[in-house]
Design an enzyme around this catalytic site. Structure first.
Site, short mmCIF file in Angstrom:
data_model
loop_
_atom_site.label_atom_id
_atom_site.label_comp_id
_atom_site.label_asym_id
_atom_site.label_seq_id
_atom_site.Cartn_x
_atom_site.Cartn_y
_atom_site.Cartn_z
N VAL A 238 -3.51 6.96 -14.51
CA VAL A 238 -2.77 6.60 -13.28
C VAL A 238 -3.56 6.25 -12.03
O VAL A 238 -3.10 5.62 -11.22
CB VAL A 238 -1.79 8.19 -13.05
CG1 VAL A 238 -2.95 9.31 -12.34
CG2 VAL A 238 -0.99 7.84 -11.91
N GLY B 81 -3.84 2.27 -10.77
CA GLY B 81 -2.79 1.86 -9.89
C GLY B 81 -2.33 2.58 -8.66
O GLY B 81 -1.61 2.14 -7.86
N HIS B 82 -2.71 3.86 -8.59
CA HIS B 82 -2.29 4.73 -7.68
C HIS B 82 -3.79 5.57 -6.93
O HIS B 82 -3.96 6.80 -7.20
CB HIS B 82 -1.45 5.73 -8.28
CG HIS B 82 -0.52 6.53 -7.31
ND1 HIS B 82 -0.66 7.68 -6.54
CD2 HIS B 82 0.73 6.33 -6.72
CE1 HIS B 82 0.11 7.97 -5.96
NE2 HIS B 82 1.14 7.38 -5.96
N PHE B 83 -4.15 4.95 -6.14
CA PHE B 83 -4.11 3.63 -5.57
C PHE B 83 -5.47 2.86 -5.84
O PHE B 83 -6.61 3.69 -5.45
CB PHE B 83 -3.61 3.60 -3.88
CG PHE B 83 -2.40 4.18 -3.65
CD1 PHE B 83 -1.16 3.41 -4.17
CD2 PHE B 83 -2.05 5.54 -3.40
CE1 PHE B 83 0.03 3.94 -3.71
CE2 PHE B 83 -0.75 5.97 -2.90
CZ PHE B 83 0.16 5.14 -3.26
N VAL C 21 -5.35 8.63 -5.53
CA VAL C 21 -4.48 9.86 -5.09
C VAL C 21 -3.57 10.19 -6.41
O VAL C 21 -2.84 9.37 -6.96
CB VAL C 21 -3.46 9.58 -3.78
CG1 VAL C 21 -2.83 10.57 -3.45
CG2 VAL C 21 -4.40 9.22 -2.68
#
Length: 144
Positions: free
Chosen positions: A46, A49-51, A56
Site C-alpha cells: 500500500v 501509492g499512499h503516499f 501513511v
C-alpha cells in the site's frame, strides 16, 4: 506477552494475505475483549501509492485491523468456531493521528453487546499511548 501468534489467529479468523493484519494477540477474553498488534512496515504494498515520499497507513486499513481484532473474541466463543464475523456497520469513526511505517498498532476491542448472531464492539487503535483511531463496529456472525 504474546498469547496467540499470527498463525494461531488464522485458525480463528478466515482472513489471509494480503488482507490479514493481525501479527499477535496479547490478551483475549472470549466474547468480551481482545488486545492485538499490527506491525506497520515499509514493505507493505500500500505504501507504493499512499503516499509516494510520505508513506501513511490508510485509515480504512486501520479500521479493517480493528474489525479483524474484534472478530477474534466473537469467533473464540463456543458455537462460533469456523464461522465468519462480517462487518455490518461502523459508527463514530474518528482518526486522531497519522500511522506510518515503523509504528506498532495496539488494537483494543471491547464487545459491549452480543445477541444471537450479532455483536457491537468499541475499538481503539493506539500507537504508544496515543489513540490514532476509534470506532463502534457492528458484527454479523455468518457461516463461511
Amino acid at each position: 506477552m504474546t498469547l496467540l501468534t499470527a498463525t494461531q489467529v488464522m485458525e480463528i479468523i478466515p482472513n489471509r494475505y494480503p488482507i490479514f493484519f493481525i501479527d499477535a494477540v496479547d490478551e483475549l477474553i472470549p466474547g468480551e475483549k481482545v488486545v492485538a498488534r499490527k506491525n506497520v512496515t515499509i514493505n507493505e504494498e500500500v505504501f507504493q501509492g499512499h503516499f509516494p515520499g510520505e508513506p501513511v497507513f490508510p485509515g480504512v486499513l486501520i479500521v479493517e485491523s480493528l474489525a479483524q481484532a474484534g472478530s477474534i473474541p466473537l469467533l473464540s466463543l463456543e458455537g462460533f468456531d469456523g464461522k465468519t464475523a462480517y462487518l455490518g456497520g461502523l459508527n463514530k469513526v474518528k482518526f486522531r493521528k497519522k500511522v506510518v511505517p515503523g509504528d506498532v498498532l495496539r488494537l483494543e476491542v471491547n464487545i459491549k453487546k452480543l445477541k444471537s448472531n450479532a455483536g457491537i464492539g468499541i475499538g481503539k487503535a493506539y500507537v504508544g499511548d496515543k489513540v490514532v483511531c476509534e470506532c463502534e463496529m457492528t458484527f454479523i456472525i455468518g457461516a463461511k
